[in-house]
Design an enzyme around this catalytic site. Structure first.
Site, PDB file in Angstrom:
ATOM      1  N   GLY A 179      71.813  77.838  92.110  1.00  0.00           N
ATOM      2  CA  GLY A 179      70.946  77.528  92.984  1.00  0.00           C
ATOM      3  C   GLY A 179      69.715  76.548  92.553  1.00  0.00           C
ATOM      4  O   GLY A 179      68.891  76.398  93.151  1.00  0.00           O
ATOM      5  N   PRO A 219      75.257  78.271  86.980  1.00  0.00           N
ATOM      6  CA  PRO A 219      74.846  77.063  87.673  1.00  0.00           C
ATOM      7  C   PRO A 219      76.207  75.879  87.396  1.00  0.00           C
ATOM      8  O   PRO A 219      76.705  75.948  86.395  1.00  0.00           O
ATOM      9  CB  PRO A 219      73.916  76.534  86.698  1.00  0.00           C
ATOM     10  N   GLY A 220      76.268  74.885  88.431  1.00  0.00           N
ATOM     11  CA  GLY A 220      77.237  73.868  88.504  1.00  0.00           C
ATOM     12  C   GLY A 220      76.126  72.722  88.317  1.00  0.00           C
ATOM     13  O   GLY A 220      76.134  72.076  87.278  1.00  0.00           O
ATOM     14  N   ARG A 269      79.829  63.228  99.252  1.00  0.00           N
ATOM     15  CA  ARG A 269      78.607  63.843  99.403  1.00  0.00           C
ATOM     16  C   ARG A 269      77.939  63.374 100.592  1.00  0.00           C
ATOM     17  O   ARG A 269      77.158  64.085 101.364  1.00  0.00           O
ATOM     18  CB  ARG A 269      77.812  64.234  98.393  1.00  0.00           C
ATOM     19  N   CYS A 321      89.208  52.826 105.818  1.00  0.00           N
ATOM     20  CA  CYS A 321      89.244  52.806 107.248  1.00  0.00           C
ATOM     21  C   CYS A 321      88.466  53.932 107.986  1.00  0.00           C
ATOM     22  O   CYS A 321      89.568  54.456 108.637  1.00  0.00           O
ATOM     23  CB  CYS A 321      90.278  52.250 107.835  1.00  0.00           C
ATOM     24  N   TYR A 359      80.271  67.905  92.131  1.00  0.00           N
ATOM     25  CA  TYR A 359      80.869  67.712  93.435  1.00  0.00           C
ATOM     26  C   TYR A 359      81.093  66.368  93.921  1.00  0.00           C
ATOM     27  O   TYR A 359      80.988  66.068  95.174  1.00  0.00           O
ATOM     28  CB  TYR A 359      79.878  68.267  94.565  1.00  0.00           C
TER      29      TYR A 359
END
Ligand SMILES: *Cc1c(COP(=O)(O)O)cnc(C)c1O
Length: 409
Positions: free
Chosen positions: A218, A260-261, A298, A328, A356
């Site tokens: 987080g 953590p990412g 994202r 499209c 991400y």
């Protein structure tokens, strides 16, 4: 890794392309471990889902990190990158008992987040140590798209169900060796996080044989100048004190784990695209690039902001642009952004393209997913090739309709 390096990379490998700066990843890893350097047993499990290229996983192995995985496929990627199963934690949600058993058999630490699977797994494998994921019902951050700690969240075992959980543990005789929480994606207020950690300690007091406490992730990173970010140093100081006090009371030096990412890889990534078309409408100047939400979703999925720079003309006069893609579907990356004057053929660089981004890319519109490059030791290393037409057709089966119909006649 400067603009000239990025331009060279796009000239050599083409666009669109993802580029990851290994130095930045290492710096973030060191920043986290330094903030918690007073903890004897610290474990950082990098969250694979943020960016899962095996060279990224290999870099984390070199750094001494472990991995946090959410699918058996991520576990296999970690093993492929050379990590020991004991350095991997598996935190699935809504996954079948069969998959969890398969991962446990590989020697990976299992983390269970619902009572149904806990009871079934404990009954069948009472000797396999299991970590439990609790839901402390604390919301970190205000973005409801990415908060996972609230009362109706699908993640974790509610702390109100601890009595039932204890009964399952007693009845099965299983061994709980860790307690885990992952409250959400945006720790802005350290006090909120510390409050959640008190709930984790409270839960931990129920178990006598714990080895680790996992505080999830987080950590927020800045997306633009002036953005609030998690003050890791302050968190390190305050949580270390609380953790040490808890270990003393508990009577054992536990391991403190994080997973953590975004914090580790977000800022290391750049996404480079080429401007195909400048299109002036009655109200807007569009710059249309050779990408779309097939490569970076994202902004469209949860309104994330990525800074965009025209690295072909960095000192140019700034104008307002809407940056859109070539697929499209509405695929607006950014509206009304001041960017130095853009010409067709220019290369734009998106910031914060490490977490991400590639890992959420698809083949929508039957476009190839981009290549990935790691900038390491002052040089660009290709770590994933651009897809080809063969990749698009692999596994597809073309039925022989004409022949069948002809025989019917
Ligand atoms: C996604 C996830 C993480 C990583 O979250 P970031 O916001 O990228 O740091 C950690 N733990 C679990 C269980 C996750 O699902």
């Amino acid at each position: 890794m400067n603009n000239q390096d990025l331009l060279k990379i796009s000239a050599e490998f083409g666009s669109p392309i993802y580029v990851y700066d290994a130095e930045k990843i290492i710096a973030q890893y060191n920043r986290l471990t330094t903030a918690f350097s007073k903890i004897e047993n610290l474990r950082v499990h990098y969250a694979v889902k943020a960016l899962s290229n095996i060279s990224i996983l290999g870099l984390f192995k070199q750094l001494g990190a472990g991995l946090d995985t959410v699918s058996i496929q991520e576990v296999k990627l970690g093993l492929e990158a050379g990590l020991e199963p004991s350095k991997i934690i598996y935190t699935p949600n809504g996954v079948s008992l069969e998959e969890i058993e398969e991962v446990a058999a590989m020697g990976v630490q299992i983390n269970i987040d619902n009572l149904s699977i806990l009871e079934q797994f404990g009954t069948r494998h009472p000797s396999v140590p299991v970590c439990i994921r609790i839901n402390p019902h604390v919301m970190a951050g205000g973005n409801t798209n990415i908060s996972v700690g609230h009362i109706d969240s699908k993640f974790g075992i509610s702390i109100h169900q601890i009595p039932h959980l204890m009964r399952i543990v007693e009845n099965t005789g299983m061994h709980i060796n860790g307690i885990h929480m992952h409250t959400g994606s945006d720790i802005l207020d350290i006090e909120v996080f510390l409050y959640a950690s008190e709930i984790l300690f409270d839960t931990a007091r129920n178990f006598k044989d714990l080895e680790f406490l996992d505080f999830g992730s987080g950590f927020k990173v800045p997306y633009k100048a002036g953005d609030i970010e998690t003050n890791i140093e302050e968190l390190g100081e305050k949580l270390t004190a609380k953790f040490k006090a808890f270990c003393k009371e508990y009577g054992r030096d536990l391991t403190l784990a994080f997973e953590p990412g975004k914090f580790l890889v977000s800022e290391a990534g750049k996404f480079l695209v080429k401007v195909n078309v400048i299109k002036q409408t009655t109200s807007t100047v569009f710059a249309q690039v050779d990408s779309g939400f097939n490569h970076l979703i994202r902004p469209m999925l949860y309104g994330s902001r990525h800074e965009i720079h025209n690295i072909s003309n960095p000192g140019g006069k700034e104008r307002f642009y809407s940056i859109v893609g070539y697929i499209c579907e509405t695929d607006t990356f950014a509206s009304n952004r001041r960017i130095s004057e853009i010409k067709e053929g220019d290369i734009l660089a998106f910031d914060n393209a490490g977490a991400y981004c590639y890992s959420m890319a698809s083949n929508f519109n039957s476009r190839y997913r981009p290549p990935e490059v790691m900038w390491y030791n002052g040089a660009a290393h290709l770590i994933r090739e651009r897809e080809t037409f063969e990749d698009l057709t692999r596994g597809q089966i073309l039925l022989g309709f004409e022949k069948e119909f002809a025989e019917d006649k």
